[in-house]
Motif scaffolding. Structure first.
Motif, PDB file in Angstrom:
ATOM      1  N   ALA A 120       0.855  -1.307  -0.056  1.00  0.00           N
ATOM      2  CA  ALA A 120       0.132  -0.083  -0.107  1.00  0.00           C
ATOM      3  C   ALA A 120       0.876   1.158  -0.038  1.00  0.00           C
ATOM      4  N   PHE A 121       1.973   1.220   0.874  1.00  0.00           N
ATOM      5  CA  PHE A 121       2.846   2.599   0.794  1.00  0.00           C
ATOM      6  C   PHE A 121       3.918   2.611   0.005  1.00  0.00           C
ATOM      7  N   GLY A 122       4.345   1.380  -0.681  1.00  0.00           N
ATOM      8  CA  GLY A 122       5.305   1.429  -1.801  1.00  0.00           C
ATOM      9  C   GLY A 122       6.719   1.413  -1.070  1.00  0.00           C
TER      10      GLY A 122
ATOM     11  N   PRO B 122      -0.655   2.673  11.108  1.00  0.00           N
ATOM     12  CA  PRO B 122      -1.074   2.980   9.717  1.00  0.00           C
ATOM     13  C   PRO B 122      -2.397   2.570   9.345  1.00  0.00           C
ATOM     14  N   MET B 123      -2.999   2.833   8.127  1.00  0.00           N
ATOM     15  CA  MET B 123      -4.170   2.098   7.793  1.00  0.00           C
ATOM     16  C   MET B 123      -3.764   1.826   6.047  1.00  0.00           C
ATOM     17  N   ALA B 124      -3.792   0.513   5.870  1.00  0.00           N
ATOM     18  CA  ALA B 124      -3.347   0.488   4.578  1.00  0.00           C
ATOM     19  C   ALA B 124      -4.269  -0.608   3.773  1.00  0.00           C
ATOM     20  N   VAL B 125      -4.483  -0.724   2.608  1.00  0.00           N
ATOM     21  CA  VAL B 125      -5.314  -1.536   1.710  1.00  0.00           C
ATOM     22  C   VAL B 125      -4.505  -1.952   0.715  1.00  0.00           C
ATOM     23  N   VAL B 126      -4.404  -3.263   0.435  1.00  0.00           N
ATOM     24  CA  VAL B 126      -3.590  -3.495  -0.913  1.00  0.00           C
ATOM     25  C   VAL B 126      -4.250  -2.869  -2.146  1.00  0.00           C
TER      26      VAL B 126
ATOM     27  N   HIS C 286      -7.180  -4.294  -4.153  1.00  0.00           N
ATOM     28  CA  HIS C 286      -8.522  -4.376  -3.050  1.00  0.00           C
ATOM     29  C   HIS C 286      -8.813  -2.943  -2.857  1.00  0.00           C
ATOM     30  N   SER C 287      -8.240  -1.618  -3.172  1.00  0.00           N
ATOM     31  CA  SER C 287      -8.720  -0.656  -3.016  1.00  0.00           C
ATOM     32  C   SER C 287      -9.940  -0.132  -3.733  1.00  0.00           C
ATOM     33  N   HIS C 288     -10.772   0.997  -3.159  1.00  0.00           N
ATOM     34  CA  HIS C 288     -11.987   1.672  -3.789  1.00  0.00           C
ATOM     35  C   HIS C 288     -13.159   0.646  -3.684  1.00  0.00           C
ATOM     36  N   ARG C 289     -13.165  -0.308  -2.537  1.00  0.00           N
ATOM     37  CA  ARG C 289     -14.118  -1.232  -2.380  1.00  0.00           C
ATOM     38  C   ARG C 289     -14.844  -1.208  -1.048  1.00  0.00           C
ATOM     39  N   GLY C 290     -14.385  -0.196  -0.419  1.00  0.00           N
ATOM     40  CA  GLY C 290     -15.024   0.032   1.038  1.00  0.00           C
ATOM     41  C   GLY C 290     -14.049  -0.683   2.212  1.00  0.00           C
ATOM     42  N   THR C 291     -13.052  -1.318   1.836  1.00  0.00           N
ATOM     43  CA  THR C 291     -12.146  -1.843   2.857  1.00  0.00           C
ATOM     44  C   THR C 291     -11.659  -0.994   4.113  1.00  0.00           C
ATOM     45  N   GLY C 292     -11.059   0.222   3.312  1.00  0.00           N
ATOM     46  CA  GLY C 292     -10.743   1.258   4.395  1.00  0.00           C
ATOM     47  C   GLY C 292     -11.679   1.546   5.278  1.00  0.00           C
ATOM     48  N   SER C 293     -12.920   2.028   4.794  1.00  0.00           N
ATOM     49  CA  SER C 293     -13.902   2.274   5.660  1.00  0.00           C
ATOM     50  C   SER C 293     -14.408   1.448   6.732  1.00  0.00           C
ATOM     51  N   LEU C 294     -14.498   0.147   6.045  1.00  0.00           N
ATOM     52  CA  LEU C 294     -14.887  -0.861   7.342  1.00  0.00           C
ATOM     53  C   LEU C 294     -14.023  -1.033   8.356  1.00  0.00           C
TER      54      LEU C 294
ATOM     55  N   GLY D  99      -2.909  12.197   8.540  1.00  0.00           N
ATOM     56  CA  GLY D  99      -3.086  11.815   7.245  1.00  0.00           C
ATOM     57  C   GLY D  99      -4.127  12.434   6.554  1.00  0.00           C
ATOM     58  N   HIS D 100      -4.475  12.188   5.407  1.00  0.00           N
ATOM     59  CA  HIS D 100      -5.164  12.654   4.453  1.00  0.00           C
ATOM     60  C   HIS D 100      -6.516  13.250   5.085  1.00  0.00           C
ATOM     61  N   PRO D 101      -6.724  14.647   5.314  1.00  0.00           N
ATOM     62  CA  PRO D 101      -7.965  15.027   5.977  1.00  0.00           C
ATOM     63  C   PRO D 101      -8.982  14.801   5.269  1.00  0.00           C
ATOM     64  N   ASP D 102      -8.977  14.877   3.856  1.00  0.00           N
ATOM     65  CA  ASP D 102     -10.149  14.703   3.241  1.00  0.00           C
ATOM     66  C   ASP D 102     -11.054  13.244   3.410  1.00  0.00           C
ATOM     67  N   TYR D 103      -9.974  12.296   3.713  1.00  0.00           N
ATOM     68  CA  TYR D 103     -10.426  10.994   3.861  1.00  0.00           C
ATOM     69  C   TYR D 103     -11.011  10.906   5.307  1.00  0.00           C
ATOM     70  N   TYR D 104     -10.271  11.275   6.564  1.00  0.00           N
ATOM     71  CA  TYR D 104     -10.717  11.007   7.767  1.00  0.00           C
ATOM     72  C   TYR D 104     -11.842  12.009   8.149  1.00  0.00           C
ATOM     73  N   THR D 105     -11.917  13.065   7.607  1.00  0.00           N
ATOM     74  CA  THR D 105     -13.146  13.921   8.008  1.00  0.00           C
ATOM     75  C   THR D 105     -14.609  13.365   7.594  1.00  0.00           C
ATOM     76  N   ARG D 106     -14.571  12.446   6.835  1.00  0.00           N
ATOM     77  CA  ARG D 106     -15.810  11.631   6.418  1.00  0.00           C
ATOM     78  C   ARG D 106     -16.184  10.637   7.498  1.00  0.00           C
ATOM     79  N   PHE D 107     -15.360  10.654   8.400  1.00  0.00           N
ATOM     80  CA  PHE D 107     -15.517   9.760   9.458  1.00  0.00           C
ATOM     81  C   PHE D 107     -15.483  10.140  10.913  1.00  0.00           C
TER      82      PHE D 107
END
Ligand SMILES: CC(C)(COP(=O)(O)OP(=O)(O)OC[C@H]1O[C@@H](n2cnc3c(N)ncnc32)[C@H](O)[C@@H]1OP(=O)(O)O)[C@@H](O)C(=O)NCCC(=O)NCCS
Length: 179
Positions: free
Chosen positions: A24-26, A82-86, A89-97, A118-126
């Motif tokens: 995920a992080f390369g 961290p939070m990471a999704v391979v 498998h990204s964009h399938r809701g795994t990170g949200s779950l 981390g990315h504020p746009d992502y976390y502010t959704r939660f």
């Protein structure tokens, strides 16, 4: 599409978690951080979760203990990293779950607040909000807007303070910017 199952990570998942973070992080920095935190006092086994699809680990999230120092007193908080999704498998809701499950578990364990760099746009959704709202200072060399926080108990972040992270985490920022 196969179901995504979220569960607590077991010691036998270590190699799979390593692969998830590296892909995920390369790079290896986050994977090394996970290993270091796992054997530190900051580790909370119940708050290292994996996502699994058909028996394969496809995602990982970890929350560990940190402190918020306010007027010389330490208040325990959780740091999410961290939070990471391979990528496959990204964009399938795994990170949200993973994120929702981790917040729910942290709440049920009685923790009072979570902070994340981390990315504020992502976390502010939660329900994370800019840490600046509470005048929380972060000693890492990261953009202020990348630090967000969530109260699990209303009012606990009032009064702000300075975040104190375990060395296993701050090492990640020694040579570069935010995850
Ligand atoms: C960030 C990450 C965990 C999200 O996992 P995921 O399973 O794809 O997340 P979800 O499917 O629940 O949500 C996907 C949404 O998150 C958003 N998103 C993903 N990465 C984002 C980013 N870097 N910044 C802002 N939003 C992001 C997108 O809007 C995406 O929506 P879309 O699918 O409609 O494009 C995953 O992309 C990842 O491992 N990235 C690399 C490692 C990383 O940056 N980790 C976070 C460190 S703060």
């Amino acid at each position: 599409m196969q179901d995504i199952k979220v569960r607590q990570a077991h010691p036998e998942d270590a190699a799979a978690i390593d692969v998830v973070n590296r892909s995920a992080f390369g790079g290896e920095a986050e994977a090394q951080m996970v290993t270091a935190v796992n054997s530190s006092q900051s580790y909370v086994p119940e708050l290292s979760l994996v996502a699994e699809v058909g028996g394969r680990v496809t995602g990982h999230i970890m929350l560990f203990r940190a402190q918020l120092e306010r007027q010389g007193k330490q208040h325990e908080v959780l740091a999410l990293a961290p939070m990471a999704v391979v990528p496959s498998h990204s964009h399938r809701g795994t990170g949200s779950l993973l994120l929702r499950a981790a917040v729910a578990k942290a709440t049920s364990l009685g923790y009072k607040a979570i902070v994340v760099v981390g990315h504020p746009d992502y976390y502010t959704r939660f329900d994370f909000q800019p840490a600046s709202k509470w005048e929380i200072r972060c000693p890492l060399s990261v953009p202020a807007e990348s630090v967000t926080a969530q109260e699990l108990v209303a009012g606990v972040l009032e009064g702000g303070g300075t975040l104190r992270y375990p060395a296993e985490f701050t090492r990640l920022f020694a040579n570069r910017q935010a995850v």
